[in-house]
Design an enzyme around this catalytic site. Sequence first.
Site, PDB file in Angstrom:
ATOM      1  N   GLU A   1     -14.040  17.134  27.190  1.00 35.18           N
ATOM      2  CA  GLU A   1     -13.121  16.750  26.098  1.00 35.18           C
ATOM      3  C   GLU A   1     -13.929  15.831  25.156  1.00 35.18           C
ATOM      4  OE1 GLU A   1      -9.122  14.203  24.679  1.00 35.18           O
ATOM      5  OE2 GLU A   1     -10.519  13.729  26.143  1.00 35.18           O
TER       6      GLU A   1
ATOM      7  N   ASP B   1     -11.934  13.848  30.864  1.00 33.84           N
ATOM      8  CA  ASP B   1     -11.090  13.177  29.862  1.00 33.84           C
ATOM      9  C   ASP B   1     -12.170  12.316  29.367  1.00 33.84           C
ATOM     10  OD1 ASP B   1      -8.542  12.473  28.412  1.00 33.84           O
ATOM     11  OD2 ASP B   1      -9.095  10.611  29.475  1.00 33.84           O
TER      12      ASP B   1
END
Length: 561
Positions: free
Chosen positions: A279, A220
């Site tokens: 990401e 993330d």
Amino acid sequence: MTQNIVDDTMSATEARRAATARWWRDAVIYQVYVRSFADSDGDGIGDLAGVRARLPHLVELGVDAVWLTPFYTSPMADFGYDVADYRDVDPIFGSLEDARELVREAHERGLRVIVDVVPNHTSDRHAWFQAALAAGPGSPERARYVFRDGRGEDGSLPPNDWESVFGGPAWTRVPGGQWYLHLFAPEQPDLNWENPEVHAEFEDVLRFWLDLGVDGFRVDVAHGMVKAEGLPDVGFADQVTMLGRTLLPYFDQDGVHEIHRSWRRLLDSYEGDRIAVAEAWAPTPERLALYVRSDEMHQAFNFHYLTVDWDARAKREVIEESLRTSAQVGAPTTWVLSNHDVKRHVTRYGDGEVGVRRARAAALLMLALPGSAYIYQGEELGLAEVQDLPEEFLMDPQRARDPESGRDGCRVPLPWSGDAPPFGFGPGGSWLPMPPHWADLTVERQARDPESMLSLYRAALRIRREHPALGDGTLRWLVGPPGTLVFSREAPPGAGDGTTGDRRLLTCAVNLGDRTVRVPPYGRALLASGPIRPDGECVVLPPDTAVWCEVIGTGDGDGNR
């Protein structure tokens, strides 16, 4: 699926091992938003036992791996992306034993498991942050986070002009006067990755889950851990509108790559080809490609493809640029249409039936492209964004920036069976209300309908798994009518048919225009997203329709025999 041209002396076993070792290059990975997938205990919130019970759906769908959103201990200020304990499971999702059993059973069913890791920030309830608040300015505990004195005579102004992705200043003042950085919600304080203790902690966290058996990590905010030296001002407001468009001092700094290289070395020390997926928002495809160099991440999400309009020229430009830049570093390209952070593509592509038709065509286009594809739970059912949720259910912290930007509508739980909510999601209700008309979209009902979106996805993934031209490899553009994309994928000579001289091609033609067109047949039609018909030497392709065709022969590479 991965096609490797191997030496004739390589044994069948060695060939299989070579393909397995590169599974991620063309894997189809299914994203499970855990709290909305399946509920086992009746509290209305999805959990790990629910995921485990529904693994047969993923096997029958035909995906290669499952990616699980965070299920760690969390106060849920950002639905699990505010982690209080990276080595345990939050009770609403189950237990650590549930995680072990899920990984074990997924592996037994031939599915790999990827889990989220959240390294940019922790929860404000994390033991480290609580210790930082108690210890005060200048302490080793505060050095794990980004604490700074404020500006102005009394330090009452934030240290710089950085803005939170969720709206407002990216700084919050604590008792005693200092400010701490949070690029997202105030409950998500940013870690200080200049501190060696942070590096050591996350290496240990990765080892914990690798030892438990996971096959990799979705990282993330992989672009956010390192901030520009001196924390300089950006110089303008509405910074969120420039994410992924320009280089900001708190995103996509060059220093993140050394972190990713150290993680790659750790992953490579484990057997089984464990992977990392970034990401990462970057202003150009060239900068995004830096995340997937041979000594860094294995994959990075292709947000440039996700956000492109339903337009043939625009899609071709993004496809060509994505393939070109990833090839420069020897990495596969990834393709994704939706995820838990964006409006579902059925809704983005158009109203009602137009959006559904385009989504069906988009699925065949994506799954025919070289590289790896991601499917967000529910897209295989053709679910649209739920845009009329009652106000009392809207809890996404991103709405603080703009009420229209909330992500609740793409996170409504899945409809599995039955004629009324919660459609088999669990023995109780569901944490977000489900539209009654989803009775026509349940897995149970669509599985019985050969023309449903689910049947289309199952057929496409079966062909993708079995056809030697699909998956990893190259793409060749073919000439098509205006408003269309037409390309071929070629298998290695003799692949899959026991011969040594024939060529085996799969051609994908997509009509993104507003007029019906005629395209060359390119061989036998394997699968179409909507009605097509022959017309002499051509195939009639209506708007918003895609078709896969196959040629086996000794043609010239353009689909001709």
